[in-house]
Write a protein that holds these residues in place. Structure first.
Motif, PDB file in Angstrom:
ATOM      1  N   LYS A   7      79.185  97.048  78.256  1.00  0.00           N
ATOM      2  CA  LYS A   7      78.082  96.196  78.702  1.00  0.00           C
ATOM      3  C   LYS A   7      77.327  95.675  77.475  1.00  0.00           C
ATOM      4  O   LYS A   7      76.979  96.458  76.583  1.00  0.00           O
ATOM      5  CB  LYS A   7      77.133  96.985  79.611  1.00  0.00           C
ATOM      6  N   GLY A 152      66.826  94.671  84.128  1.00  0.00           N
ATOM      7  CA  GLY A 152      67.649  95.649  83.417  1.00  0.00           C
ATOM      8  C   GLY A 152      68.909  96.010  84.186  1.00  0.00           C
ATOM      9  O   GLY A 152      69.675  96.887  83.786  1.00  0.00           O
ATOM     10  N   ASP A 155      72.901  97.008  83.402  1.00  0.00           N
ATOM     11  CA  ASP A 155      73.354  98.386  83.144  1.00  0.00           C
ATOM     12  C   ASP A 155      74.006  98.952  84.415  1.00  0.00           C
ATOM     13  O   ASP A 155      75.040  99.610  84.357  1.00  0.00           O
ATOM     14  CB  ASP A 155      72.172  99.297  82.769  1.00  0.00           C
ATOM     15  N   LYS A 210      63.063 101.786  78.283  1.00  0.00           N
ATOM     16  CA  LYS A 210      63.903 100.805  78.982  1.00  0.00           C
ATOM     17  C   LYS A 210      65.290 100.647  78.366  1.00  0.00           C
ATOM     18  O   LYS A 210      66.042  99.753  78.758  1.00  0.00           O
ATOM     19  CB  LYS A 210      63.196  99.459  79.039  1.00  0.00           C
TER      20      LYS A 210
HETATM   21 MG    MG Z   1      68.371  96.578  79.250  1.00  0.00          MG
END
Ligand code: MG
Ligand code: ADP
Ligand code: ASP
Length: 424
Positions: A7, A152, A155, A210
């Motif tokens: 990723k 986010g 992920d 984060k």
């Molecule tokens: Mg991130």
């Protein structure tokens, strides 16, 4: 042959040069004889810029259209990355979330994955191609609409693909060398961790670190996926986040009691003043709050004053949910019988996390002493088995994080390197 899911976060694909650099890295992994599936984020701060743009058009953008807008970011990076790989003579195919079989519920903006059917990804691999999947997005079967998985969320895309495809490892490439004892942008002396348990990572992520999205860590733990967080800017080993069963307590005896420190400036505090101190009142108040769907965190109830039989209850919640909770409580004020409400969005939340806390006494005392010596007032406290959190004034949070990091002996000799990104 291994199957590796990689990723790449926004700062790793911020411009054309970075995309070519990342493409090279992916091709190297392929050339080493691995099957490669890639989950990619939108370039740089694209998602933030799209959100700003939407708010220029209307103060409260429609949730369905917002997801349509935001998912374009990942579509740009996935196509560019596939082009770059193809130009290097390797087969690559990009897929949107729905093409890759990321099936979610219908909650726009924070959809949960309910099924992963990566038939086309598998097909691409079988034909020797590298599959590039747009992160952060999915598809709801009932509404037939495009969804996003929350900020986010790329992920989570990577972890879900790794679990569904039975990948050997899920590599999360970002702009720092791994998971550190604190955010290196805030605590320059932060130290890179070689490994930690998904349980510790969950607590750190929940407390504002984060570097990994909390839902991705949860998903990885539930499906037994090992995460390797590392930099896309060098070849250094990063940090392994291991599902609990891999963790051997015996190996950890020499490790420090505290694994890391995290901070969060995105929370606010609501105080319900003058609540009758009788059975059922807390239930009533938190039922009103629960109906808004808000995610509350710390709760503190004071001892009631004998003369009045009234008490105050405070709790924290994400700032973004403050308005709806205040509105809901205001509407029910008479019925619930409390006196007034206070809202404070100038708070910071600091947490220390470590599995070693289970077997060590005095961690709280050490934390509170460090804060008091620095003249930092503690407004709320909460603990779990492996975490202690405190609320401070917002403008004292970063200083508090550095003080606490030092107090628990976590400081490294060198200053941590941040390779890119704007920290946005
Ligand atoms: Mg991130
Ligand atoms: P990406 O765009 O690659 O997903 P993010 O910005 O989401 O990257 O996450 C990486 C950032 O997380 C780092 O640049 C760092 O500032 C921040 N961060 C917060 N806490 C930590 C921590 N404990 N260890 C490493 N990075 C952290
Ligand atoms: N682009 C999305 C975001 O900025 C998803 C991600 O990067 O993980 O939140």
């Amino acid at each position: 042959m291994s199957l590796i899911v990689q990723k790449f976060g926004g700062s790793s694909v911020a411009d054309a040069e970075s995309i070519k650099r990342v493409a090279k890295r992916i091709v190297e992994t392929r050339k080493a004889g691995n099957d490669v599936v890639v989950a990619v984020s939108a370039m740089g701060d694209t998602t933030d810029e799209l959100i700003d743009l939407a708010h220029e058009v209307t103060p409260i953008p429609d949730a369905r259209e917002m997801d349509m807008l935001l998912t374009t970011g990942e579509r740009i990076s996935m196509a560019l990355l596939a082009m770059a790989i193809k130009s290097m003579g390797h087969d690559a195919r990009s897929y949107t979330g729905s093409q890759a079989g990321m099936i979610t519920d219908d909650r726009h903006g924070s959809a949960r994955i309910v099924d992963v059917t990566p038939g086309r990804v598998r097909e691409a691999l079988d034909e020797g191609a590298i599959a590039i999947v747009a992160g952060f997005q999915g598809f709801n079967r009932t509404s037939k609409d495009i969804t996003t998985l929350g900020r986010g969320g790329s992920d989570t895309t990577a972890v879900a693909l790794a679990a569904a495809l039975g990948a050997d490892v899920c590599e999360i490439y970002t702009d720092v060398d791994g998971v550190f004892t604190a955010d290196p942008r805030v605590v320059p002396q932060a130290r890179k961790l070689e490994r930690l348990t998904s349980e510790e990572m969950l607590e750190l992520a929940a407390a504002g670190a984060k570097v990994l999205y909390i839902r991705a860590v949860e998903y990885a733990r539930r499906h037994g996926v090992t995460l390797h967080v590392r930099s896309s800017f060098n070849n250094n080993e990063g940090t392994l986040v291991l599902p609990a069963e891999h963790d051997q307590e015996g190996d950890r005896v020499e490790e420090p009691i505290i694994t890391g420190v995290a901070g969060d400036l995105n929370e606010a505090k609501v105080t319900v003043v003058g609540v009758p101190d009788v059975p059922g009142k807390a239930a009533e108040i938190f039922t009103i709050v629960a109906k808004t769907g808000a995610n509350i965190d710390m709760i503190v109830q004071n001892v009631s004053a004998a003369a009045t039989g009234l008490t105050d209850i405070s709790f924290t919640l994400p700032k973004a949910e403050g308005e709806k909770v205040m509105t809901a409580l205001t509407v029910e004020k008479e019925a619930a019988g409390f006196e007034s409400l206070q809202y404070d969005d100038q708070i910071g939340k600091l947490a220390v996390v470590g599995a070693g806390m289970r077997t060590s006494a005095g961690v709280s005392a050490q934390l509170f002493t460090a804060l008091s010596e620095a003249g930092i007032n503690i407004e709320m406290i909460s603990t779990s088995e492996i975490r202690i959190s405190v609320v401070t004034r917002a403008d004292q949070l970063q200083h508090a994080m550095r003080i606490v990091h030092t107090a628990f002996g976590l400081d490294a000799d060198e200053v941590a390197v941040v390779h890119g990104g704007t920290g946005r």
